[in-house]
Design an enzyme around this catalytic site. Structure first.
Site, short mmCIF file in Angstrom:
data_model
loop_
_atom_site.label_atom_id
_atom_site.label_comp_id
_atom_site.label_asym_id
_atom_site.label_seq_id
_atom_site.Cartn_x
_atom_site.Cartn_y
_atom_site.Cartn_z
CG ASP A 118 -0.19 0.00 2.53
OD1 ASP A 118 1.06 -0.08 2.51
OD2 ASP A 118 -0.83 0.08 3.58
CB CYS A 121 5.83 -2.22 0.68
SG CYS A 121 6.45 -1.53 -0.84
CG HIS A 331 5.61 -4.93 -3.15
ND1 HIS A 331 4.78 -4.34 -2.23
CD2 HIS A 331 5.66 -6.25 -2.82
CE1 HIS A 331 4.33 -5.25 -1.39
NE2 HIS A 331 4.85 -6.41 -1.72
#
Length: 344
Positions: A118, A121, A331
């Protein structure tokens, strides 16, 4: 090899090519992630869940969905190669690169923990790993002046009042200084509590519980972001005075969008968790803020000198090490369970 129980490796030799990474990060910002988070509603969905998974869940009748369970910020561990096979089934050039990268990582770690995607990370994966480590409370967190920083800096730099609290705190009327002070106090308290636990299992359980309490978790991120800003101010002031500074900080302030700490706050730190995460050059700043070496397996850089990248390039020897893994430099997940060599 057999599966060990240590969640983190010891220090490994740093990888070359990190300054090249910093130059690239300063020259251009990465493109958008797989899904752009536009607002509150989108923020509530994990951007790394597949469309099919979300669709199937929403199609279930209400009575079959069961009671809501705590949102897991860091998922339970699974075999790292099973995870790879699940995520990368094709034979494209990119999939082949990822598979080979995971194979190399699996020689050091047997498992992986997926981190909620979100836009927090990088902060989440780094902080989770740092707080899980079997170490005493860091001395910089014990310093009495830590909780005085918000008032000290806001009285000196009025632009800090442009600080944008995370989505979990939008609409609340807390005074900014008080909120950040509260976040720093919480960071110290929670880290100290974890440091007192004597077993890896107890620390893991406590850390898992902490990262399912959303209000406390996101408060910790406000604290870390403020520490990043504090370090940025220190580095900028040193640079302006002609003092020697880490190379990444030169690049950090060479960007059109962060030529000074005020711009860094408005255009970058304020966006973390809202419309974006940390850019590559900001990973160096994160490392300086929490005083941990961040070692990252960058799977897209497999077979290059940047496959294992270290933030910062030449970290102090007494900094603890956390290890992350990324497929796209946006991510981050967490490799766990260090492989142990067995001998006859």
């Amino acid at each position: 090899m057999s599966r060990g129980t240590m969640p983190q490796p010891g220090a490994w030799p740093g990888a070359s090519g990190t300054e090249k990474l910093a130059r690239e990060a300063g020259a251009a910002s990465p493109g958008p992630a797989r899904v752009v988070v536009l607002g509150q509603a989108e923020h509530e969905e994990d951007i790394y869940r597949s469309d099919d998974e979300i669709k199937k869940e929403k199609e279930l009748p209400i009575h079959e969905r069961g009671l809501p369970e705590p949102r897991l910020s860091v998922a339970p561990e699974m075999d790292i190669m099973d995870y790879c096979k699940k995520e990368w089934r094709g034979n494209t050039q990119n999939a082949t690169c990822m598979k080979k990268g995971y194979e190399v990582v699996s020689q050091k770690f047997t498992s992986i923990r997926q981190v909620r995607g979100d836009n927090y990370c990088a902060l989440r994966a780094t902080l989770f790993q740092a707080m899980c480590q079997p170490a005493a409370l860091p001395s910089w967190l014990q310093a009495p002046e830590l909780t005085l920083l918000p008032e000290k800096l806001t009285s000196k730099y009025s632009w800090i009042k442009q600080w944008k609290l995370g989505l979990k705190f939008e609409g609340k009327s807390e005074d900014l200084v008080d909120k950040i002070k509260e976040s720093l106090t919480l960071l110290r308290k929670k880290w100290a509590g974890l440091a007192e636990l004597r077993t890896a299992e107890a620390r893991q359980i406590a850390c898992d519980e902490l990262f399912t309490n959303e209000e406390e978790e996101y408060s910790l991120y406000e604290a870390v972001k403020f520490l990043m800003l504090n370090r940025a101010i220190e580095l900028y002031d040193d640079k302006e005075k002609g003092k020697e500074v880490p190379f990444f900080s030169v690049l950090l302030f060479a960007r059109d969008t962060s030529s000074d700490p005020g711009q860094l706050l408005r255009n970058h730190l304020n966006q973390v968790g809202h419309t974006g995460g940390l850019e590559q050059v900001e990973m160096f700043l994160l490392a300086y803020a929490v005083r941990h070496t961040i070692r990252v397996y960058r799977l897209s850089k497999y077979s290059t000198e940047e496959f294992i990248t270290v933030y910062p390039t030449d970290p102090p020897r007494d900094w603890p090490v956390v290890t992350l893994i990324t497929e796209d430099d946006r991510h981050y997940n967490i490799p766990v369970r260090v492989c142990e060599e067995t001998s006859l």
